[in-house]
Motif scaffolding. Structure first.
Motif, PDB file in Angstrom:
ATOM      1  N   CYS A   4       0.837  -1.203   0.000  1.00 38.04           N
ATOM      2  CA  CYS A   4       0.000   0.000   0.000  1.00 38.04           C
ATOM      3  C   CYS A   4       0.877   1.260   0.000  1.00 38.04           C
ATOM      4  O   CYS A   4       1.782   1.376   0.828  1.00 38.04           O
ATOM      5  CB  CYS A   4      -0.902  -0.017   1.229  1.00 38.04           C
ATOM      6  N   CYS A   7       0.194   3.351   3.511  1.00 37.01           N
ATOM      7  CA  CYS A   7       0.502   2.895   4.872  1.00 37.01           C
ATOM      8  C   CYS A   7       1.575   1.806   4.908  1.00 37.01           C
ATOM      9  O   CYS A   7       2.041   1.452   5.983  1.00 37.01           O
ATOM     10  CB  CYS A   7      -0.760   2.417   5.591  1.00 37.01           C
ATOM     11  N   CYS A  27      -4.633   0.239   0.244  1.00 35.71           N
ATOM     12  CA  CYS A  27      -5.350  -0.874   0.851  1.00 35.71           C
ATOM     13  C   CYS A  27      -6.703  -0.451   1.406  1.00 35.71           C
ATOM     14  O   CYS A  27      -7.046   0.725   1.445  1.00 35.71           O
ATOM     15  CB  CYS A  27      -4.493  -1.490   1.967  1.00 35.71           C
ATOM     16  N   CYS A  30      -6.889   2.279   3.964  1.00 36.63           N
ATOM     17  CA  CYS A  30      -6.586   3.641   3.533  1.00 36.63           C
ATOM     18  C   CYS A  30      -7.660   4.204   2.618  1.00 36.63           C
ATOM     19  O   CYS A  30      -7.506   5.292   2.072  1.00 36.63           O
ATOM     20  CB  CYS A  30      -5.234   3.680   2.821  1.00 36.63           C
TER      21      CYS A  30
HETATM   22 ZN   LIG Z   1      -2.933   1.293   3.403  1.00 35.44          ZN
END
Ligand SMILES: [Zn+2]
Length: 78
Positions: A4, A7, A27, A30
Motif C-alpha cells: 500500500c 501505509c 489498501c 486507507c
Molecule cells: Zn494502506
C-alpha cells in the motif's frame, strides 16, 4: 506483491485492496467508504490513534512517530 502506497501494508489478496480492486495502489484501511484514498491528514490521524492504542504513547509522541512512518511511504514522500 504490492505494498500500500499510503501505509506500507502488504496487500496479498484482493480483500486487502481498496474496494477489492487489485489495480488500486492502496489498501482497504486507507480507503474511505466511497473507495477513494484518504488524505494525508486523515491517515495521520488514524495512524496516530493506532499508535496510541497499541503502544500507549502520548498523542504528541505518537503523532511525530506517525509522521516519520508516513514520510517514508510513496504516497506522501514529497
Ligand atoms: Zn494502506
Amino acid at each position: 506483491m504490492k505494498i500500500c502506497i499510503a501505509c506500507g501494508m502488504p496487500m496479498k489478496t484482493s480483500q486487502d485492496f481498496a474496494t477489492g480492486d487489485e489495480k488500486k495502489d492502496y489498501c482497504i484501511h486507507c480507503a474511505r467508504t466511497d473507495g477513494t484514498m484518504q488524505s494525508y491528514n486523515e491517515k495521520l490521524e488514524s495512524m496516530t490513534g493506532f499508535i496510541v492504542k497499541t503502544q500507549g504513547l502520548d498523542v504528541n509522541v505518537a503523532q511525530s512517530a506517525a509522521k516519520g512512518m508516513l514520510s517514508k511511504l510513496p504516497a506522501w514522500r514529497d
